[in-house]
Design a protein around this motif. Structure first.
Motif, PDB file in Angstrom:
ATOM      1  N   ASP A 341      23.924  -0.814  14.723  1.00  0.00           N
ATOM      2  CA  ASP A 341      23.242  -1.237  13.495  1.00  0.00           C
ATOM      3  C   ASP A 341      24.157  -2.161  12.695  1.00  0.00           C
ATOM      4  OD1 ASP A 341      21.048   0.348  14.145  1.00  0.00           O
ATOM      5  OD2 ASP A 341      21.921   2.109  13.178  1.00  0.00           O
ATOM      6  N   CYS A 342      24.178  -3.426  13.084  1.00  0.00           N
ATOM      7  CA  CYS A 342      25.072  -4.377  12.424  1.00  0.00           C
ATOM      8  C   CYS A 342      24.603  -5.800  12.729  1.00  0.00           C
ATOM      9  CB  CYS A 342      26.510  -4.188  12.912  1.00  0.00           C
ATOM     10  SG  CYS A 342      26.678  -4.399  14.696  1.00  0.00           S
ATOM     11  N   GLU A 343      25.171  -6.759  12.023  1.00  0.00           N
ATOM     12  CA  GLU A 343      24.831  -8.161  12.249  1.00  0.00           C
ATOM     13  C   GLU A 343      25.744  -8.812  13.284  1.00  0.00           C
ATOM     14  OE1 GLU A 343      24.729 -10.263   8.576  1.00  0.00           O
ATOM     15  OE2 GLU A 343      22.990  -9.158   7.801  1.00  0.00           O
ATOM     16  N   SER A 344      26.960  -8.314  13.409  1.00  0.00           N
ATOM     17  CA  SER A 344      27.901  -8.886  14.379  1.00  0.00           C
ATOM     18  C   SER A 344      28.768  -7.777  14.964  1.00  0.00           C
ATOM     19  CB  SER A 344      28.792  -9.948  13.705  1.00  0.00           C
ATOM     20  OG  SER A 344      29.481  -9.394  12.599  1.00  0.00           O
ATOM     21  N   VAL A 345      29.340  -8.047  16.127  1.00  0.00           N
ATOM     22  CA  VAL A 345      30.202  -7.071  16.796  1.00  0.00           C
ATOM     23  C   VAL A 345      31.547  -7.690  17.133  1.00  0.00           C
ATOM     24  CG1 VAL A 345      28.330  -5.689  17.783  1.00  0.00           C
ATOM     25  CG2 VAL A 345      29.215  -7.643  19.067  1.00  0.00           C
ATOM     26  N   ARG A 346      32.578  -6.848  17.101  1.00  0.00           N
ATOM     27  CA  ARG A 346      33.912  -7.248  17.552  1.00  0.00           C
ATOM     28  C   ARG A 346      34.152  -6.670  18.937  1.00  0.00           C
ATOM     29  NH1 ARG A 346      37.056  -9.725  13.949  1.00  0.00           N
ATOM     30  NH2 ARG A 346      36.355  -9.671  11.771  1.00  0.00           N
ATOM     31  N   ILE A 347      34.636  -7.504  19.838  1.00  0.00           N
ATOM     32  CA  ILE A 347      34.935  -7.082  21.201  1.00  0.00           C
ATOM     33  C   ILE A 347      36.421  -7.299  21.452  1.00  0.00           C
ATOM     34  CG2 ILE A 347      34.457  -7.472  23.654  1.00  0.00           C
ATOM     35  CD1 ILE A 347      31.703  -8.526  22.822  1.00  0.00           C
ATOM     36  N   ARG A 348      37.100  -6.225  21.857  1.00  0.00           N
ATOM     37  CA  ARG A 348      38.532  -6.301  22.119  1.00  0.00           C
ATOM     38  C   ARG A 348      38.806  -6.196  23.613  1.00  0.00           C
ATOM     39  NH1 ARG A 348      41.018  -2.535  17.198  1.00  0.00           N
ATOM     40  NH2 ARG A 348      40.568  -4.029  15.501  1.00  0.00           N
ATOM     41  N   LYS A 352      42.504  -6.754  32.322  1.00  0.00           N
ATOM     42  CA  LYS A 352      41.388  -6.728  33.276  1.00  0.00           C
ATOM     43  C   LYS A 352      41.068  -5.338  33.827  1.00  0.00           C
ATOM     44  CE  LYS A 352      44.363  -8.117  37.159  1.00  0.00           C
ATOM     45  NZ  LYS A 352      44.563  -9.136  38.197  1.00  0.00           N
ATOM     46  N   THR A 353      42.017  -4.386  33.746  1.00  0.00           N
ATOM     47  CA  THR A 353      41.755  -3.041  34.254  1.00  0.00           C
ATOM     48  C   THR A 353      41.459  -2.047  33.137  1.00  0.00           C
ATOM     49  OG1 THR A 353      44.122  -2.492  34.236  1.00  0.00           O
ATOM     50  CG2 THR A 353      43.208  -3.416  36.276  1.00  0.00           C
ATOM     51  N   ASN A 354      41.567  -2.476  31.892  1.00  0.00           N
ATOM     52  CA  ASN A 354      41.316  -1.589  30.755  1.00  0.00           C
ATOM     53  C   ASN A 354      39.888  -1.759  30.246  1.00  0.00           C
ATOM     54  OD1 ASN A 354      43.956  -0.480  30.560  1.00  0.00           O
ATOM     55  ND2 ASN A 354      44.660  -2.374  29.605  1.00  0.00           N
ATOM     56  N   PRO A 355      39.312  -0.709  29.679  1.00  0.00           N
ATOM     57  CA  PRO A 355      37.959  -0.851  29.125  1.00  0.00           C
ATOM     58  C   PRO A 355      37.956  -1.802  27.943  1.00  0.00           C
ATOM     59  CG  PRO A 355      38.895   1.277  28.500  1.00  0.00           C
ATOM     60  CD  PRO A 355      39.836   0.661  29.488  1.00  0.00           C
ATOM     61  N   ILE A 356      36.832  -2.522  27.760  1.00  0.00           N
ATOM     62  CA  ILE A 356      36.694  -3.320  26.553  1.00  0.00           C
ATOM     63  C   ILE A 356      36.190  -2.410  25.435  1.00  0.00           C
ATOM     64  CG2 ILE A 356      36.266  -5.455  27.825  1.00  0.00           C
ATOM     65  CD1 ILE A 356      33.320  -5.223  26.882  1.00  0.00           C
ATOM     66  N   VAL A 357      36.581  -2.723  24.221  1.00  0.00           N
ATOM     67  CA  VAL A 357      36.208  -1.931  23.051  1.00  0.00           C
ATOM     68  C   VAL A 357      35.234  -2.759  22.221  1.00  0.00           C
ATOM     69  CG1 VAL A 357      37.026  -0.638  21.052  1.00  0.00           C
ATOM     70  CG2 VAL A 357      38.496  -0.886  23.070  1.00  0.00           C
ATOM     71  N   VAL A 358      34.104  -2.158  21.857  1.00  0.00           N
ATOM     72  CA  VAL A 358      33.090  -2.834  21.053  1.00  0.00           C
ATOM     73  C   VAL A 358      32.960  -2.108  19.723  1.00  0.00           C
ATOM     74  CG1 VAL A 358      30.697  -3.615  20.941  1.00  0.00           C
ATOM     75  CG2 VAL A 358      31.865  -3.503  23.159  1.00  0.00           C
ATOM     76  N   LEU A 364      34.006   0.046   7.581  1.00  0.00           N
ATOM     77  CA  LEU A 364      34.548   1.362   7.900  1.00  0.00           C
ATOM     78  C   LEU A 364      35.110   1.430   9.317  1.00  0.00           C
ATOM     79  CD1 LEU A 364      31.762   3.600   6.293  1.00  0.00           C
ATOM     80  CD2 LEU A 364      33.989   2.972   5.338  1.00  0.00           C
ATOM     81  N   MET A 365      34.506   0.687  10.246  1.00  0.00           N
ATOM     82  CA  MET A 365      34.920   0.701  11.654  1.00  0.00           C
ATOM     83  C   MET A 365      34.981   2.141  12.192  1.00  0.00           C
ATOM     84  SD  MET A 365      35.361  -2.465  12.605  1.00  0.00           S
ATOM     85  CE  MET A 365      36.693  -3.238  13.503  1.00  0.00           C
ATOM     86  N   SER A 366      34.021   2.971  11.799  1.00  0.00           N
ATOM     87  CA  SER A 366      34.039   4.370  12.210  1.00  0.00           C
ATOM     88  C   SER A 366      33.333   4.587  13.544  1.00  0.00           C
ATOM     89  CB  SER A 366      33.378   5.242  11.145  1.00  0.00           C
ATOM     90  OG  SER A 366      32.014   4.886  10.982  1.00  0.00           O
ATOM     91  N   THR A 367      32.678   3.539  14.063  1.00  0.00           N
ATOM     92  CA  THR A 367      31.963   3.615  15.334  1.00  0.00           C
ATOM     93  C   THR A 367      32.632   2.712  16.350  1.00  0.00           C
ATOM     94  OG1 THR A 367      29.889   3.960  14.141  1.00  0.00           O
ATOM     95  CG2 THR A 367      29.714   3.355  16.455  1.00  0.00           C
ATOM     96  N   LEU A 368      32.819   3.225  17.566  1.00  0.00           N
ATOM     97  CA  LEU A 368      33.328   2.360  18.630  1.00  0.00           C
ATOM     98  C   LEU A 368      32.685   2.734  19.952  1.00  0.00           C
ATOM     99  CD1 LEU A 368      35.570   3.795  20.751  1.00  0.00           C
ATOM    100  CD2 LEU A 368      36.981   3.756  18.716  1.00  0.00           C
ATOM    101  N   PHE A 369      32.609   1.739  20.834  1.00  0.00           N
ATOM    102  CA  PHE A 369      32.082   1.928  22.182  1.00  0.00           C
ATOM    103  C   PHE A 369      33.101   1.387  23.180  1.00  0.00           C
ATOM    104  CE2 PHE A 369      28.502   1.100  19.329  1.00  0.00           C
ATOM    105  CZ  PHE A 369      27.678   2.182  19.573  1.00  0.00           C
ATOM    106  N   LEU A 370      33.191   2.037  24.323  1.00  0.00           N
ATOM    107  CA  LEU A 370      34.024   1.545  25.427  1.00  0.00           C
ATOM    108  C   LEU A 370      33.148   1.307  26.644  1.00  0.00           C
ATOM    109  CD1 LEU A 370      37.156   3.920  25.460  1.00  0.00           C
ATOM    110  CD2 LEU A 370      36.843   1.818  24.165  1.00  0.00           C
ATOM    111  N   ILE A 371      33.459   0.259  27.397  1.00  0.00           N
ATOM    112  CA  ILE A 371      32.816   0.031  28.694  1.00  0.00           C
ATOM    113  C   ILE A 371      33.915  -0.277  29.708  1.00  0.00           C
ATOM    114  CG2 ILE A 371      31.067  -1.208  29.999  1.00  0.00           C
ATOM    115  CD1 ILE A 371      29.852  -2.177  27.510  1.00  0.00           C
ATOM    116  N   THR A 372      33.916   0.491  30.791  1.00  0.00           N
ATOM    117  CA  THR A 372      34.902   0.255  31.855  1.00  0.00           C
ATOM    118  C   THR A 372      34.508  -0.991  32.639  1.00  0.00           C
ATOM    119  OG1 THR A 372      35.269   2.634  32.048  1.00  0.00           O
ATOM    120  CG2 THR A 372      35.995   1.254  33.887  1.00  0.00           C
TER     121      THR A 372
END
Length: 378
Positions: A341-348, A352-358, A364-372
């Motif tokens: 629920d946002c207008e933009s996302v930050r992707i870290r 290449k072997t680590n999950p990306i963080v969304v 607040l940055m209280s929500t995060l997602f990881l994808i392997t």
């Protein structure tokens, strides 16, 4: 001996039955669990359904208008037939009465239906009292619903590892963290909550039961009360109670899963990115898409042999660090973006072997997602 006689409007009856029927154990070898327990009391009607994992209870209070209790009593009625019958009744007012033992008569307009019932005293009851649920907290309905939607989406649907089919609730004083993972994706969100206890607890709640709870959180300005014991959790919303079993086991630690350092961070408009990912995933072999982050743009590519390929790109709002290329599951990425629920996302990007963080881009940055990431030949 006669018992149970009340009048109820069709809307009130349908509303209650539609809630509790989600917990009916349709294929249970125990016949009484295939039914809905109806309890007529002086203060209103209580409808209850129960399976091995979840109990849902809906209360329709006595008000003399939509509910009018004339005699108290109880009976368990087969849910499938009862629901289908009341759905097809035309008259607004419905009368339910037991005129003879365990036979419920349903009257509406010119219609009269008699249903064989079961003894309500044999139906499982919801535990009461402080000794059963010592830990209590409150969460705003709108906040709780959005959190369930964001986190539970990544819980596993495979029973190979039962703990991964649940959502971990980590409570520490006035902080509550929800975590779910299927081994490929991870979602986490931390909330500030009202707690009636200073105790800390960790419990795993089935994700499918949380989804049912989220559907009941109608009034966004009200709160949900959560009560937790050693093996059960109860959610109390206005007129509704949902009691769920907990999943036993140890939830995997995420301390070493979330990258602490990253090589690049990009900021992208969420709507543009979601549209692009949905587009390229159409021709993605095994749903694998490639992200190429370069100066001012994020390129997305996919292909399926003998069918074709797609290339799309979205502008970057920010790029900090080195350019990168990574492959991942497009469908998993879509789930995450749709529930941010946002207008933009930050992707870290942390390698290449680590999950990306969304991260949904909020203060607040209280929500995060990881994808392997997915390893590809090229």
């Amino acid at each position: 001996m006669r018992s149970l006689l009340f009048e109820i409007t069709k809307d009130s009856l349908m509303n209650a039955v539609q809630h509790v029927i989600k917990a009916v154990a349709v294929n249970s070898p125990i016949p009484i669990l295939q039914g809905i327990n109806i309890q007529a009391r002086a203060d209103g009607i209580i409808f209850t359904a129960c399976n091995t994992s979840m109990t849902i209870q809906s209360t329709s209070p006595q008000d003399g208008v939509s509910v009018n209790v004339q005699r108290t009593g109880g009976v368990v009625i087969p849910s499938r037939y009862f629901y289908d019958i009341i759905r097809k009744l035309n008259d607004e007012l419905i009368v339910l009465e037991i005129k003879e033992q365990l036979i419920l008569t349903v009257m509406s307009g010119q219609s009269q239906i008699r249903l064989c019932g079961m003894d309500s005293t044999e139906f499982p009851s919801i535990n009461r009292g402080e000794q059963f649920f010592p830990n209590k907290l409150r969460i705003n309905n709108a906040l709780f619903r959005s959190t369930i939607k964001q986190v539970a989406i990544v819980a596993s649907t495979s029973e190979n590892r039962p703990v991964l089919t649940g959502v971990l609730f980590e409570c520490d004083n006035n902080s509550l963290r929800l975590i779910a993972t299927d081994g490929v994706r991870l979602a986490s969100r931390t909330l500030h909550i009202e707690s009636n206890t200073n105790d800390s607890f960790n419990v795993i709640i089935p994700a499918k039961n949380l989804y049912e709870v989220s559907k009941m959180l109608g009034n966004e300005d009200e709160t949900t009360e959560i009560e937790v014991s050693n093996n059960r959790v109860r959610f109390i919303v206005k007129g509704l109670e949902v009691e769920s079993a907990l999943i036993e086991g140890n939830f995997p630690s995420i301390k070493n899963v979330i990258p602490q350092f990253y090589l690049c961070e990009i900021l992208v408009d969420k709507a543009c990115l979601l549209t692009a990912v949905e587009c390229v995933t159409v021709l993605a072999s095994e749903s694998i898409i490639r992200l190429v982050a370069g100066e001012n743009k994020l390129k997305l590519l996919s292909r399926t042999a003998e069918i074709g390929d797609i290339e799309n790109e979205v502008p970057l709002l920010e790029l900090n660090g080195e350019e990168f290329i990574i492959s991942l599951n497009g469908k998993f990425f879509i789930d995450i973006l749709r529930n941010s629920d946002c207008e933009s996302v930050r992707i870290r990007y942390a390698g290449k072997t680590n999950p990306i963080v969304v991260f949904p881009n909020d203060s607040l940055m209280s929500t995060l997602f990881l994808i392997t990431p997915v390893r590809t030949h090229n």
